[in-house]
Every structure is written in structure tokens, then in C-alpha cells.
Design a protein around this motif. Structure first.
Motif, PDB file in Angstrom:
ATOM      1  N   THR B 109       0.850  -1.186   0.000  1.00  0.00           N
ATOM      2  CA  THR B 109       0.000   0.000   0.000  1.00  0.00           C
ATOM      3  C   THR B 109       0.885   1.234   0.000  1.00  0.00           C
ATOM      4  O   THR B 109       1.938   1.261   0.616  1.00  0.00           O
ATOM      5  CB  THR B 109      -0.917   0.044   1.239  1.00  0.00           C
ATOM      6  N   ILE B 110       0.399   2.271  -0.692  1.00  0.00           N
ATOM      7  CA  ILE B 110       1.153   3.514  -0.714  1.00  0.00           C
ATOM      8  C   ILE B 110       0.941   4.239   0.615  1.00  0.00           C
ATOM      9  O   ILE B 110      -0.056   4.025   1.302  1.00  0.00           O
ATOM     10  CB  ILE B 110       0.728   4.407  -1.883  1.00  0.00           C
ATOM     11  N   LYS B 111       1.902   5.048   1.005  1.00  0.00           N
ATOM     12  CA  LYS B 111       1.821   5.686   2.320  1.00  0.00           C
ATOM     13  C   LYS B 111       1.354   7.132   2.244  1.00  0.00           C
ATOM     14  O   LYS B 111       0.540   7.562   3.030  1.00  0.00           O
ATOM     15  CB  LYS B 111       3.191   5.661   3.010  1.00  0.00           C
ATOM     16  N   LEU B 112       1.918   7.894   1.309  1.00  0.00           N
ATOM     17  CA  LEU B 112       1.605   9.326   1.251  1.00  0.00           C
ATOM     18  C   LEU B 112       0.809   9.588  -0.019  1.00  0.00           C
ATOM     19  O   LEU B 112       1.353   9.580  -1.116  1.00  0.00           O
ATOM     20  CB  LEU B 112       2.897  10.141   1.210  1.00  0.00           C
ATOM     21  N   LEU B 113      -0.483   9.838   0.161  1.00  0.00           N
ATOM     22  CA  LEU B 113      -1.335  10.005  -1.013  1.00  0.00           C
ATOM     23  C   LEU B 113      -0.946  11.239  -1.822  1.00  0.00           C
ATOM     24  O   LEU B 113      -0.997  11.224  -3.051  1.00  0.00           O
ATOM     25  CB  LEU B 113      -2.802  10.088  -0.570  1.00  0.00           C
ATOM     26  N   ASP B 114      -0.503  12.308  -1.140  1.00  0.00           N
ATOM     27  CA  ASP B 114      -0.277  13.549  -1.891  1.00  0.00           C
ATOM     28  C   ASP B 114       0.972  13.500  -2.755  1.00  0.00           C
ATOM     29  O   ASP B 114       1.271  14.453  -3.463  1.00  0.00           O
ATOM     30  CB  ASP B 114      -0.264  14.772  -0.964  1.00  0.00           C
ATOM     31  N   MET B 115       1.702  12.394  -2.718  1.00  0.00           N
ATOM     32  CA  MET B 115       2.798  12.241  -3.662  1.00  0.00           C
ATOM     33  C   MET B 115       2.296  11.756  -5.014  1.00  0.00           C
ATOM     34  O   MET B 115       3.005  11.853  -6.015  1.00  0.00           O
ATOM     35  CB  MET B 115       3.809  11.225  -3.128  1.00  0.00           C
ATOM     36  N   TYR B 116       1.094  11.189  -5.037  1.00  0.00           N
ATOM     37  CA  TYR B 116       0.587  10.587  -6.272  1.00  0.00           C
ATOM     38  C   TYR B 116      -0.590  11.363  -6.852  1.00  0.00           C
ATOM     39  O   TYR B 116      -0.785  11.389  -8.051  1.00  0.00           O
ATOM     40  CB  TYR B 116       0.165   9.142  -6.008  1.00  0.00           C
ATOM     41  N   LEU B 117      -1.399  11.954  -5.966  1.00  0.00           N
ATOM     42  CA  LEU B 117      -2.553  12.725  -6.418  1.00  0.00           C
ATOM     43  C   LEU B 117      -2.591  14.018  -5.617  1.00  0.00           C
ATOM     44  O   LEU B 117      -2.174  14.042  -4.464  1.00  0.00           O
ATOM     45  CB  LEU B 117      -3.864  11.947  -6.178  1.00  0.00           C
TER      46      LEU B 117
END
Lengths: 189, 180, 304
Positions: B109-117
Motif C-alpha cells: 500500500t502507498i503511504k503518502l497520497l499527496d505524492m501521487y494525487l
């Protein structure tokens, strides 16, 4: 407690197969360990002759120190109300197991999961390689030599903690003037 | 008539309408999706703020990321987000989107959403209760009314940076290019 | 001559605006009433106007071809076109538009035209959900058109005319609404209206849970906004048509609002307590009692 159903089943299995060990765990549950070559005959026997129509699960344990995987097949009978746990050990470095999805169709899903998560191959078994993971390139993640934390550090971003981060337990205790009991202190930072 | 001023008035009207009419995409990731029915139905009634569900990304304004996001789902979420039409907003919902939460050391699972969206607003908690969800929506409404909810603009401007981050976890990048 | 054209245009404009505003408020009221039935506060009654402004302010950066662009336009043309041929109020009280030339058979075609155009538009988007939604919609239309046409045929037989204005006049002359003069036709038409308004249990076209809103699924922003406003106009058209045909029209706007809203509540409240039908259940419903009432209505008109 009446355990004669379980005893009878264990005796039947001992009479037909060479069990490495056999044990009644408790009511409704017995555990047997067999050689790899005996697994398919035993599963066929309990399904066709004894009516264990339902395969609950196929589980796997990674005994990395002993160099083996332990697969556990769990057929269940709705008439007898007994869960048989059939244990079998396979070597870890050449992890390969008999395909049983012609005995139970649902074994297909479990075997796909085992192949993906532990890297156990099932020769002659047809199923898509991607199951839950997609485009996985590392060693199978449920093997114990897979270093999760290093993988996470390598692949994902990490948010640094706050500078002023305080311990919640001590802060609440300080605010309300309570004492933290001794047994709870070891959980505080 | 001053053109700049008239544009300002139009913006105020548009932002007022946007603020009071948020169509949330019915896309549930992770465990947080179970809070959405409670937020929408009788007890908490999000519809009184103009928040209602939209069935497809084309009609939706808000993308709710409800909880943990596995890398497999991330691919679908990016496709969904890019199909949505401007103006669009992203709400990160629950601890998992902020720093990974209880999945901080999960391999998938990705940890930091604001790195991708581009996330406009976060709602913290594990799980956030419906009150917290509604407060998050109201925070988003305030941002919209002030004209500060510009995640989509940020995404377009820094597309290369976002793409690089996305491709770091999605190895087999077979996605259509959208001319959104 | 020039003045006539300006008056005609003004009539078109005012009538459309009236239909649009009334329809939007009815849709808002329906959301509010549904919310109150479900023990919620619900959105304000003007919520649909806000939704519309927002949808029109949204970007529509992508479309799948000309037919998709034309789909919502067809809906709007069909709604406004039908409105032009229906007397909104009784003779001489409001803009007459083209009511003198309109007859029911033409109107039946015109009312279907929008849905067919929308079906073509939805087909071009290439979304599988759209195709399924269109199939369901046309199937349902085959269902509810039969009792609806039967009811209208009964009226035509009874009053010996296909002109709506003349049917209205005949009701006034006899002093009895056709709702009472031929109750079977009214019942058949009312049951058909459940399908026509597409509230649950007949919302099998949109079905957000299974079809992702069906034909609309690829249409966001301005497409959706146009569809929403044409739905508002079309809802008004259908209600006024029912009032004209069965309830003797209306003498003023207040009476019109009371009558149409009363009618509107019937499919709405029926939908609130019913879950969604499957397609074949819906069609079977329309081929049951509504069709039977339609047959009785025709026999009643012929022999009585």
C-alpha cells in the motif's frame, strides 16, 4: 466429552495411510501429518469415501530455520462436523506441490495465492500469475526472508514525524492529573 | 463595465454553486467506504449540504480516497481521477492516506497520497466518524468558496513530478493518455 | 406580420421558461419530499438550480463524436417542441403557441423522439453501461406506451377528435372531466405514467447501483446539465398534457400548479415505498393491469 467420531476417523486414516503423526486437537478437529506422496490419495479418500466435500482452506507456514514450508489442507464434512488438518512439509528451496484443483475447484484460488505469496509452484496448474499483487518483481512477500521494512523504505515515501510530537498517554495523564499505573508505563515512549 | 470585476462576480456565483453541489464519486477503496453510507443516509444526511453520489467519474466533482490504497488500486484511481472533468477535488480520508496509518510497513500500500494525487483536504482518524467526514466536506466547501481548492491545477502544472512518483510504484505502466 | 413573429417568439420563451422553472422546482420538491419520507432534512428546494449552474460551469474537455453532442440537444428539442403543441392554460388565457395545429398523434411521436435521439447519443459513447441502459429504456418504453396509447385512443374515440384543444373544449362543454367521463382511460394512463416518469420502481434505465447511471454514464458537465434542464421541461410537459387530457385543463397558474403537482406526487410517492423492478418485471407490470384497463377504456368509449 464424547470424541468417538474423531477417534474413529483417526483410526480409519491410520489404517489406510502411513501417517507421520495423528492427533485429536479437540472436538470437531483432528490433525494428521503425512508424506508429500500421500497427500493427494488422502484428500481423494476423505472426499470420495468419507464425504468431506468442502475444502475450507489451504494454509502455509514458512519454517525458515528448518528449511521447509508446511502446507495445511483443511477439508470439512457437513455430516460429520469434523475439520481435518492435513499437514505436509515440502523443501523450501525447491518449493513444489501436487496440483489439487481437479479435486476441489476452489483450490485454484488458494493455489494462486500460495504461488504469489510464497512462490510455491504447482506443476500442471492453470491460473493467472497476477492475483492480488500486480507486476511484482521482488521475492514473494510472505516468505520470511523478505524484508518488508527495507522494501517499504526503498519503494514508498515516508512522512517525517512532527518535531513536537508528544506521548499521548503522558499528556492526557498530566492534563487530568492522573498517575500512570506501572504496568502501563512500558507502553509509553 | 470593468471586465475584471464582472469576471469576479461570475467567479463568486460559480464558486457558490460549486460549493453547494458536490457530486462524490461512488468509489470505495479500503475500509473507509463503509462510513459513506452512514454519512449519506438518514442519520447524518450529507445531502442537506448538496453532497450526493455520482455514479461515474465524468459526472463527479469529488474523489474520496477512503483509506488504504494498494498499488494495484492506485493504478485504477489515477485513471479514474484523470477521467474526471475540471474542477475536481480529492479528499484524503483516514490515517492511511496521510502517513500509511496502520499499514505503515505494508509492502503493497502507498503511504503518502499527496505524492501521487493532489489532495485538497485530509480528514484524519481511523476511521473518521461521519461527523468528521461532514466537517471535512465543509472544510472543502470553505476552500472552494475562497477559490483555494486548486488541486487539479497543481496536478496539471506538476504532471511530470506526479508521473515520476506514480511510475515508481506502478512498474507496468500501460495507461491510455487522456486529453482531459 | 412582424409583430406576430415577435409575439410568437415571446410566447415560446415565456412558456419554456415557465416549464423550466416549474419543472426544476418540482424536481427539487421531489428530493425534499423523498428526504422527509426518509426522516432526513434534505437539500433546499432550489438545490437543482445550484446543481445546474455547477454543471454548466464544469469543463467538458472530451466528447466521443457528434452524436453524443446531439443527444442532449435532441432531448431538449423534443421537450420544448412538445411543449409548443400543448395548451398550458385554457383557451385565450395564455400564449397559445401552436396549440391550434397540434394533435395527439403527432405529440406521441414527438415525445418519443427525444429518448431515441438520446439513445443514439448514448450509443456513440461506447460505454457498455450506456448500451444496456438504452436497451432497458426502449424495452420499458415498449411496455408503457401500450396502455398510454390505448388510453389516448379511448379519448379520441370518445370525443371524435385528435386535437387537444378540442378535447379540452369538449370537457368544458359537457362540464365533466374526462377523468370521470372515462375513468378506465385515466387509470390506464396514470399507471403508464409510473413508467413515463421513471421514478422507482421503474428507474431501471438509470439504476446507479448496477448500471452506473446508464445512458448518462459518459455524459458529465454541460451534457448532464442540458439533460437535467430538458428533464425538468419534459416533466412539466407530461404533467400539463395529463391535466389537459383528463382534468379539464387549468384556468390560471395556481390551479395549474395544484393540479400538476398533485399528479406529480402520485408516481413520486409510489416510488418512495418501492424498490427497483427488473426489466422483465417492469414490462410484465405494464402488460398486466394497465393494458387491461386500456382495453376496458376503449370498449367503454365504443359502446357507451
Amino acid at each position: 466429552m464424547e470424541l468417538h467420531k474423531e477417534k474413529q476417523l483417526l483410526e480409519t486414516l491410520q489404517g489406510v495411510f502411513q501417517l507421520k503423526s495423528g492427533e485429536i486437537k479437540r472436538r470437531h478437529r483432528i490433525e494428521v501429518e503425512v508424506e508429500k506422496k500421500d497427500v493427494v490419495p488422502l484428500l481423494l479418500f476423505v472426499k470420495e469415501k468419507l464425504g468431506y466435500k468442502h475444502l475450507s482452506h489451504i494454509s502455509c507456514v514458512d519454517w525458515i530455520e528448518e528449511g521447509r514450508f508446511e502446507l495445511i489442507y483443511m477439508p470439512w464434512s457437513h455430516q460429520e462436523q469434523i475439520l481435518i488438518m492435513v499437514k505436509v512439509s515440502i523443501p523450501r528451496d525447491a518449493a513444489e506441490m501436487e496440483n489439487i484443483d481437479m479435486i476441489w475447484r476452489q483450490a485454484n484460488t488458494y493455489q494462486r495465492e500460495l504461488r504469489e505469496m510464497f512462490g510455491i509452484e504447482f506443476p500442471g496448474f492453470v491460473g493467472d500469475y497476477d492475483f492480488i499483487l500486480e507486476d511484482w518483481e521482488d521475492i514473494p512477500p510472505m516468505r520470511r526472508d523478505f524484508d518488508t521494512e527495507a522494501y517499504v523504505k526503498d519503494h514508498y515515501f515516508e512522512r517525517p514525524g512532527r518535531e513536537d510530537a508528544k506521548d499521548v498517554r503522558t499528556e492526557i495523564a498530566k492534563r487530568s492529573g492522573e498517575q500512570i499505573p506501572d504496568f502501563a508505563k512500558k507502553y509509553s515512549r | 463595465m470593468n471586465d475584471k470585476n464582472s469576471q469576479k462576480i461570475v467567479d463568486v456565483i460559480k464558486n457558490f454553486a460549486r460549493k453547494h453541489s458536490l457530486f462524490v464519486l461512488a468509489y470505495g477503496t479500503g475500509c473507509g467506504a463503509i462510513e459513506i453510507p452512514a454519512t449519506m443516509t438518514s442519520r447524518y444526511d450529507a445531502e442537506r449540504f448538496g453532497i450526493r453520489g455520482a455514479a461515474t467519474p465524468r459526472q463527479a466533482d469529488v474523489l474520496l480516497i477512503t483509506g488504504y490504497l494498494s498499488t494495484k488500486t492506485l493504478k485504477r484511481v489515477i485513471r479514474t481521477y484523470e477521467q474526471m472533468q475540471d474542477p475536481k477535488y480529492v479528499i484524503g480520508f483516514g490515517s492511511c492516506t496521510i502517513n500509511g496509518g496502520m499499514y505503515w510497513d505494508s509492502y503493497n500500500t502507498i503511504k503518502l497520497l499527496d505524492m501521487y494525487l493532489p489532495v485538497d483536504i485530509y480528514i484524519n482518524g481511523c476511521m473518521p466518524r461521519p461527523e468528521a467526514v461532514i466537517e471535512g466536506f465543509i472544510g472543502l466547501q470553505k476552500l472552494i468558496a475562497a477559490g483555494k481548492a486548486e488541486g487539479a491545477k497543481k496536478y496539471k502544472e506538476n504532471l511530470d513530478w506526479y508521473r515520476a512518483n506514480q511510475k515508481k510504484v506502478i512498474k507496468n505502466w500501460v495507461m491510455p493518455d487522456y486529453n482531459w | 406580420m412582424m409583430g406576430d413573429i415577435w409575439m410568437t417568439l415571446l410566447g415560446v420563451l415565456v412558456t419554456t421558461l415557465l416549464a423550466f422553472v416549474t419543472g426544476m422546482f418540482y424536481m427539487g420538491a421531489s428530493r425534499k419530499i423523498t428526504a422527509r419520507v426518509q426522516n432526513r432534512v434534505g437539500p433546499p428546494i432550489y438545490q437543482n438550480f445550484l446543481d445546474l449552474i455547477k454543471l454548466q460551469a464544469k469543463d467538458t474537455a472530451i466528447h466521443h463524436g457528434w452524436m453524443q453532442l446531439l443527444g442532449p440537444a435532441f432531448l431538449m428539442v423534443s421537450a420544448v417542441g412538445s411543449l409548443m403543441f400543448i395548451p398550458v392554460l385554457n383557451k385565450g388565457l395564455f400564449f397559445e403557441n401552436f396549440t391550434a395545429d397540434g394533435d395527439i398523434i403527432f405529440l406521441l411521436y414527438l415525445m418519443v423522439f427525444g429518448s431515441l435521439g438520446m439513445a443514439l447519443g448514448a450509443g456513440q459513447t461506447g460505454n457498455p453501461n450506456s448500451a444496456i441502459g438504452v436497451t432497458r429504456g426502449l424495452t420499458q418504453m415498449v411496455g408503457f406506451e401500450i396502455p398510454w396509447v390505448m388510453a389516448i385512443v379511448a379519448l379520441i374515440l370518445q370525443y371524435h377528435t385528435t386535437n387537444i384543444a378540442e378535447i379540452l373544449e369538449a370537457q368544458h362543454r359537457s362540464g365533466v372531466w374526462s377523468m370521470f367521463a372515462n375513468p378506465y382511460a385515466f387509470i390506464a394512463a396514470l399507471l403508464a405514467a409510473f413508467g413515463m416518469f421513471r421514478y422507482s420502481p421503474f428507474d431501471i434505465v438509470g439504476a446507479p447501483a448496477e448500471l452506473a447511471s446508464g445512458p448518462v454514464s459518459e455524459n458529465g458537465g454541460k451534457f448532464l446539465g442540458t439533460m437535467m434542464s430538458s428533464h425538468a421541461v419534459f416533466a412539466f410537459v407530461k404533467l400539463v398534457l395529463y391535466v389537459d387530457l383528463f382534468m379539464g385543463g387549468a384556468d390560471n397558474l395556481v390551479e395549474l400548479v395544484i393540479k400538476t403537482f398533485g399528479l406529480y406526487l402520485i408516481p413520486l410517492t409510489y416510488g418512495m415505498v418501492n424498490p427497483r423492478y427488473r426489466t422483465e418485471q417492469a414490462v410484465r407490470y405494464f402488460y398486466g393491469w394497465p393494458t387491461l384497463f386500456g382495453i376496458i377504456a376503449i370498449l367503454y368509449a365504443v359502446f357507451y
